[in-house]
Design a protein around this motif. Structure first.
Motif, PDB file in Angstrom:
ATOM      1  N   ARG A   1     -16.277  68.398 -78.321  1.00 35.22           N
ATOM      2  CA  ARG A   1     -15.543  69.816 -78.669  1.00 35.22           C
ATOM      3  C   ARG A   1     -14.709  69.803 -77.608  1.00 35.22           C
ATOM      4  O   ARG A   1     -13.859  70.214 -77.417  1.00 35.22           O
ATOM      5  N   ARG A   2     -15.660  69.991 -76.194  1.00 36.72           N
ATOM      6  CA  ARG A   2     -15.435  71.197 -75.088  1.00 36.72           C
ATOM      7  C   ARG A   2     -14.162  69.884 -74.863  1.00 36.72           C
ATOM      8  O   ARG A   2     -12.942  70.969 -73.791  1.00 36.72           O
ATOM      9  N   ALA A   3     -14.095  68.257 -74.748  1.00 30.72           N
ATOM     10  CA  ALA A   3     -13.836  68.039 -73.521  1.00 30.72           C
ATOM     11  C   ALA A   3     -12.346  67.574 -74.513  1.00 30.72           C
ATOM     12  O   ALA A   3     -10.501  68.232 -73.837  1.00 30.72           O
ATOM     13  N   PHE A   4     -12.199  67.902 -76.111  1.00 33.77           N
ATOM     14  CA  PHE A   4     -11.151  67.911 -76.767  1.00 33.77           C
ATOM     15  C   PHE A   4     -10.034  69.018 -76.454  1.00 33.77           C
ATOM     16  O   PHE A   4      -9.275  68.776 -76.410  1.00 33.77           O
ATOM     17  N   LEU A   5     -10.612  70.387 -76.521  1.00 35.57           N
ATOM     18  CA  LEU A   5     -10.150  71.699 -76.646  1.00 35.57           C
ATOM     19  C   LEU A   5      -9.715  71.754 -75.016  1.00 35.57           C
ATOM     20  O   LEU A   5      -8.017  72.516 -75.553  1.00 35.57           O
ATOM     21  N   ALA A   6     -10.335  71.065 -74.043  1.00 33.06           N
ATOM     22  CA  ALA A   6     -10.040  71.351 -72.840  1.00 33.06           C
ATOM     23  C   ALA A   6      -8.388  70.828 -72.432  1.00 33.06           C
ATOM     24  O   ALA A   6      -8.001  71.200 -72.271  1.00 33.06           O
ATOM     25  N   ILE A   7      -7.951  70.120 -73.541  1.00 35.74           N
ATOM     26  CA  ILE A   7      -6.861  69.139 -73.334  1.00 35.74           C
ATOM     27  C   ILE A   7      -5.652  69.875 -74.586  1.00 35.74           C
ATOM     28  O   ILE A   7      -4.271  69.885 -73.966  1.00 35.74           O
TER      29      ILE A   7
ATOM     30  N   ALA B   1     -12.408  72.151 -86.182  1.00 38.06           N
ATOM     31  CA  ALA B   1     -13.606  73.671 -87.132  1.00 38.06           C
ATOM     32  C   ALA B   1     -14.749  73.467 -85.911  1.00 38.06           C
ATOM     33  O   ALA B   1     -14.347  73.867 -85.039  1.00 38.06           O
ATOM     34  N   ASP B   2     -15.920  73.024 -86.962  1.00 35.81           N
ATOM     35  CA  ASP B   2     -17.463  74.002 -85.879  1.00 35.81           C
ATOM     36  C   ASP B   2     -17.316  72.455 -85.391  1.00 35.81           C
ATOM     37  O   ASP B   2     -18.443  72.656 -84.715  1.00 35.81           O
ATOM     38  N   ALA B   3     -16.461  71.584 -85.735  1.00 33.83           N
ATOM     39  CA  ALA B   3     -17.352  69.902 -85.177  1.00 33.83           C
ATOM     40  C   ALA B   3     -17.846  70.001 -83.978  1.00 33.83           C
ATOM     41  O   ALA B   3     -16.762  70.195 -83.007  1.00 33.83           O
TER      42      ALA B   3
ATOM     43  N   PRO C   1      -5.763  72.635 -76.939  1.00 36.67           N
ATOM     44  CA  PRO C   1      -6.361  74.008 -77.911  1.00 36.67           C
ATOM     45  C   PRO C   1      -6.406  73.757 -78.988  1.00 36.67           C
ATOM     46  O   PRO C   1      -6.795  74.930 -79.855  1.00 36.67           O
ATOM     47  N   GLU C   2      -4.765  73.919 -79.260  1.00 32.58           N
ATOM     48  CA  GLU C   2      -4.036  74.426 -80.699  1.00 32.58           C
ATOM     49  C   GLU C   2      -4.332  72.726 -81.618  1.00 32.58           C
ATOM     50  O   GLU C   2      -4.073  73.636 -82.500  1.00 32.58           O
TER      51      GLU C   2
END
Length: 275
Positions: A57-63, A72-74, A65-66
């Protein structure tokens, strides 16, 4: 930069709801499709052999965030293996995953990884490919850069983007799920036509296909049954049983200008036939 390789690292098993579906996947996954059913039956019989590749999740939202609300909470985000994920969810089993955050190093790298498996295995239909390529061009800034990222030629990228210029009826014919699918080679130049011209071309293709499938004489009882017509040809037939009924339907739906354009297209070769 070439398509990144999907890492073949150690895997683990997690509940399916810990892995969010890939928001960038152009493939529309039908949970009731025969493809998902085959995967589900295989997993039920011998287990999940190939893990689903994910990033954290952290790596994906770093690129991206939209897309936070979509995942969700995955704890993880699927990169490839969406049909496997769907099949495992239906079986209510744990999902085997391989975590590879390097695939989320950049937005273009993640998108290339998303498309890689589907393009290499031809799992996408042409229109799905076109939407994926469009996203890659937008991410890379040019068709040439997108072609390099996908290890494709610039001409291939252009051909796929041209499919998005086709009217919905033509796009639907391109994704028929049987041997009656409209071939890409037939529509190569249709993107240069206006909507009326494309509709006329599709109607003419359907007429020719119907003629091919209509026997000139009764077939013997031992002959091979005639192939099922595609949904597109069936739709054309539903316009009416006779030319007059088809004309009435088109008059009710199309403007005078569009009807004239269709007539011109259908009669394009009439002069040479009459001579």
């Amino acid at each position: 930069m070439r398509i990144p390789q999907i890492a073949d690292g150690p895997s683990k098993a997690v509940p399916v709801d810990h892995v969010a579906a890939n928001p960038l996947n152009p493939r529309m996954i039908d949970p009731d499709s025969s493809a998902v059913q085959k995967i589900r039956d295989s997993i039920a019989e011998i287990g999940q052999i190939q893990p689903t590749t994910v990033v954290t999740r952290r790596a994906f939202l770093a690129i991206h965030p939209e897309h936070e609300s979509e995942i969700a909470d995955a704890e993880f985000v699927q990169v490839v293996g969406g049909q496997r994920r769907t099949a495992v969810a239906q079986l209510e089993q744990l999902l085997k995953i391989t975590i590879d955050d390097e695939l989320a190093a950049t937005r273009s790298r993640f998108l290339a990884a998303t498309l890689a498996e589907n393009l290499d295995r031809q799992n996408l239909n042409p229109v799905e490919e076109a939407h994926g390529v469009q996203s890659m061009v937008a991410e890379c800034g040019s068709g040439k850069a997108a072609a390099e990222q996908l290890s494709k030629t610039a001409a291939w990228v252009s051909q796929r983007l041209n499919l998005l210029k086709l009217i919905p009826e033509v796009q639907a014919a391109l994704v028929e799920d049987d041997e009656m699918r409209l071939p890409l080679r037939v529509v190569r130049d249709w993107h240069t036509l206006d909507s009326a011209g494309q509709l006329a071309a599709l109607t003419e293709w359907g007429r020719q296909l119907t003629a091919v499938n209509r026997p000139e004489r009764p077939e013997p009882a031992t002959s091979v049954p005639k192939q099922r017509l595609s949904r597109v040809v069936a739709a054309i037939r539903r316009l009416g049983a006779t030319p007059a009924e088809i004309g009435a339907t088109l008059r009710a739906e199309l403007s005078l200008e569009d009807r004239r354009a269709i007539a011109d297209e259908l009669l394009r070769d009439a002069a040479s036939v009459e001579q």
